[in-house]
Design a protein around this motif. Structure first.
Motif, PDB file in Angstrom:
ATOM      1  N   ARG A  83       0.674  -1.349  -0.042  1.00  0.00           N
ATOM      2  CA  ARG A  83       0.042   0.575   0.263  1.00  0.00           C
ATOM      3  C   ARG A  83       0.444   1.248   0.305  1.00  0.00           C
ATOM      4  O   ARG A  83       0.170   2.552   0.023  1.00  0.00           O
ATOM      5  N   VAL A 115      -5.007   6.916   7.380  1.00  0.00           N
ATOM      6  CA  VAL A 115      -5.474   5.466   6.611  1.00  0.00           C
ATOM      7  C   VAL A 115      -6.738   5.474   7.071  1.00  0.00           C
ATOM      8  O   VAL A 115      -7.419   6.745   8.631  1.00  0.00           O
ATOM      9  N   GLN A 119      -8.062   0.116   7.177  1.00  0.00           N
ATOM     10  CA  GLN A 119      -6.899  -0.210   7.176  1.00  0.00           C
ATOM     11  C   GLN A 119      -5.811   0.238   8.599  1.00  0.00           C
ATOM     12  O   GLN A 119      -5.094  -1.865   8.650  1.00  0.00           O
TER      13      GLN A 119
END
Length: 558
Positions: A83, A115, A119
Motif C-alpha cells: 500500500r 488511513v 486499514q
C-alpha cells in the motif's frame, strides 16, 4: 514487536511514555488506577471505535502513538509495502498515530499517511493480538471455537477452498432457480422475435441514420436546390449574358496589354488566372450536383416512409432514434439467452451435482486437517488443565457433521469444545461449565495452548488470570513467561505470582491534582518491583512478611 507507546490527554492519563522490549512485560496497579488503559490505547491503535470519553476531562483531544519494530513481523511489512506506506529503505520501524477529538471524531495515520480505521485494523491484525479478561466469553460460541481450531491448524487455505466451492454451488443453484421462475418462455420469445424483426428491417446504426436524414432533406428541397444551382451556373459562366468568368477574362486581357508599362500588373494577372481556375472547378462541381438532383416524388416518398418507420420504432421503444441499434442488440441478447434456457437447465443439473461433489472433496481435506489439529490441541490443553490445578480434567473437541446436500462455506462439520473438570466426570460442552473459576482456567489453558504459533509478534493479556490464585497463579505466570520466550507478551495482572514472572514491570498509580484524578505509569527498578509485589501480596501495609514473600517470588524466577 511494540517498541514504544506514547499517551497524551488519554482518559485519566495526562502524558505517559512507555518503552517495551522482548519477553514478558507485566503491568500492575491498585484497583481503579487505570491498568487496562494501556490495553485500551492499543485497541484504539488497532482500529477500535472511539468516543469522547477517552479524552481527558478539560482537554480538546487525546493523542496515541505506537512505534513498532517489524523485524519480527514480515506480514505487516509486506502489507505496508503493498500500500506504499513504507519506503522499503531497510528500516523495519512503523509509526501508528491516532487522534481522538473531544467531540468523538478521530483520525489515524500510518507512517505519516492518513488511513481509515479498517486499514488500521488490517495492519494491527498482523502485529498485535489482544486477549481481554472476558475473552473466554467468545469461546462459548461454536463459531468462535471453529475459528480457533482453524487458526491453530492453519487451515485457512483449505477453508477458503471449501468456501469458494460452496459459493460456486450456490451461484449455480440461484441461476437454475431464476430460469425455472421464468416458466414457459415461448410467448416471450415470439414477442421478442417480432420486435427484433421490426428493428432489423432498417439500418439503425448512427452512420446509416445520418445518411438517411441527409438524403431525405436533399430530396425534400430538390426543387430549390436545382433552381439555386442553375442560377449560380448562369452567373458564373453563362454564355447568353454577362458572367463572372467572362468579366474576369476581359479584365485579364486589358491588364496583359498594359503590363509592359507596369510589371506589377503581371502579378495581378497571375492572381486572376488562379481565380479563373477556381471558377472553372466551381462550375464543374455545380454541374455534377445539378445532374445528381432530380425531382423524383417516388424516391422522396420511399425515404419519407423509411424515416417515419424509424421515428415510430423510437416512440414504440421509448428511446431516441440513435439508441435503436442498442435496443435491437439488447433484444437479440435476451432472445439468445431465452432460446438457450431449456438447454441451460439441462446442463445446470449436472453442473450443480459436480459442484456439490467438488465441495465434498474440498470439505473432506479440510476435515482431515481439522481432526489432526483437534487431536494436538486437545492433548496440549488437557496437559495445561492439569497443570492449572485441575488434575484429571480432560479437554476434547467433538465433531458433528452438517448436511452435505447443501454445501456449507465453513465446511462439513461443526465443532463443540468439551470439558470434564474432574476425573470420572463425563465431558460436557464448555458453554455449560458452571464454575467461573474453572471456566477461567480452562479458557486460559486453551488460549495458551493455541497461541504462539501464528505470525503475530505481540500478544496482550488483560487480566485473563481473574479467578485463580495460589500455586495455580504461579503456573500461569510460568506459562506466560515461557510464551514470552517466543513472542512479546504484555500482561495486565493483579496476581503477584504472575507479576514476578515478568522480564519488565510497569506500575500504574493514581493521584489527585486540583480535584482531578490522574494516572501515572512508571517502569520499576528491582527495588521498586519488590515493593510493588509485596503490596500485591499484603495490601496497603507493607509488612516484613510481605516483603520476604516478594523476595522469594522474584528469587524463584531467577
Amino acid at each position: 514487536m511494540l517498541a514504544h507507546l506514547s499517551l497524551k490527554q488519554f482518559a485519566v492519563v495526562d502524558a505517559a511514555e512507555l518503552a517495551f522490549g522482548p519477553g514478558l512485560t507485566v503491568i500492575s496497579g491498585e484497583t481503579g488506577a487505570g491498568k487496562s488503559l494501556l490495553v485500551d490505547a492499543l485497541g484504539l491503535l488497532s482500529g477500535a471505535r472511539a468516543d469522547s470519553g477517552v479524552v481527558r476531562h478539560g482537554a480538546d483531544r487525546a493523542e496515541l502513538v505506537g512505534e513498532f519494530d517489524l523485524a519480527d513481523a514480515p506480514l505487516a511489512l509486506d502489507w505496508l509495502r503493498e500500500r506504499e506506506l513504507h519506503d522499503g529503505d531497510g528500516d523495519p520501524r512503523c509509526l501508528v498515530r491516532r487522534v481522538v477529538r473531544a467531540d468523538g471524531g478521530s483520525r489515524a495515520w500510518i507512517n505519516g499517511s492518513p488511513v481509515t480505521l479498517t486499514q488500521l485494523g488490517e495492519l494491527a491484525g498482523r502485529m498485535v493480538e489482544i486477549h481481554g479478561q472476558h475473552e473466554h466469553q467468545a469461546l462459548m460460541s461454536r463459531g468462535s471455537q471453529l475459528d480457533l481450531l482453524d487458526a491453530f491448524g492453519r487451515t485457512g487455505a483449505l477453508r477458503e477452498a471449501v468456501a469458494e466451492a460452496a459459493r460456486h454451488w450456490s451461484g449455480l443453484l440461484r441461476e437454475r432457480e431464476a430460469l425455472q421462475a421464468r416458466g414457459d418462455v415461448s410467448d416471450r420469445i415470439a414477442w421478442l422475435s417480432h420486435q427484433h424483426a421490426e428493428l432489423e428491417r432498417d439500418a439503425l446504426e448512427p452512420e446509416p441514420l445520418a445518411r438517411l436524414l441527409a438524403e431525405h432533406r436533399r430530396h425534400g428541397h430538390a426543387s430549390d436546390l436545382i433552381e439555386a444551382c442553375e442560377r449560380a451556373s448562369l452567373r458564373l459562366g453563362g454564355e447568353d449574358g454577362p458572367s463572372i468568368s467572362r468579366t474576369v477574362q476581359q479584365v485579364r486581357n486589358e491588364l496583359q496589354r498594359a503590363s509592359e508599362h507596369e510589371p506589377r500588373l503581371s502579378e495581378v494577372d497571375g492572381m486572376l488566372d488562379l481565380a479563373v481556375i477556381q471558377l472553372d472547378e466551381a462550375l464543374a462541381l455545380l454541374d455534377r450536383v445539378r445532374s445528381d438532383l432530380d425531382l423524383d416524388p417516388a424516391s422522396f416518398e420511399a425515404l419519407d416512409r423509411q424515416l417515419g418507420r424509424v421515428h415510430e420504432l423510437a416512440r414504440k421503444h421509448r428511446v431516441s432514434p440513435d439508441q435503436l441499434a442498442e435496443r435491437r442488440n439488447e433484444i437479440a441478447l435476451e432472445l439468445e439467452q431465452l432460446s438457450g434456457a431449456t438447454t441451460r437447465l439441462e446442463t445446470l443439473d449436472s453442473e450443480i451435482a459436480a459442484a456439490r461433489n467438488a465441495w465434498r472433496i474440498a470439505a473432506g481435506h479440510l476435515s482431515e486437517a481439522r481432526r489432526a489439529a483437534a487431536t494436538t490441541l486437545a492433548a496440549s490443553t488437557t496437559e495445561l488443565i492439569a497443570e492449572l490445578g485441575m488434575g484429571g480434567g480432560r479437554f476434547d473437541i467433538q465433531f458433528e457433521p452438517t448436511d452435505d446436500d447443501r454445501p456449507d462455506p465453513n465446511g462439513g462439520e461443526r465443532v463443540e469444545f468439551l470439558v470434564a473438570a474432574n476425573p470420572g466426570q463425563p465431558a460436557r460442552a464448555l458453554r455449560k461449565v458452571a464454575s467461573g473459576g474453572e471456566l477461567s482456567r480452562i479458557s486460559l489453558a486453551i488460549e495458551v495452548a493455541s497461541l504462539g504459533l501464528d505470525a503475530v509478534p505481540t500478544m496482550v493479556f488483560d487480566e485473563v488470570d481473574t479467578g485463580i490464585g495460589g500455586a495455580v497463579a504461579h503456573i500461569v505466570g510460568q506459562k506466560l513467561r515461557a510464551l514470552g520466550a517466543r513472542r512479546q507478551v504484555l500482561c495486565v495482572t493483579h496476581l503477584p505470582q504472575v507479576a514476578a514472572q515478568g522480564h519488565a514491570h510497569y506500575r500504574v498509580s493514581k493521584t489527585k491534582q486540583e480535584g482531578l484524578t490522574l494516572s501515572a505509569v512508571q517502569v520499576l527498578s528491582a527495588r521498586e518491583r519488590e515493593e510493588e509485589i509485596a503490596r500485591m501480596l499484603g495490601g496497603v501495609e507493607l509488612t516484613r512478611e510481605a516483603r520476604a514473600a516478594a523476595k522469594r517470588l522474584l528469587a524463584d524466577v531467577g
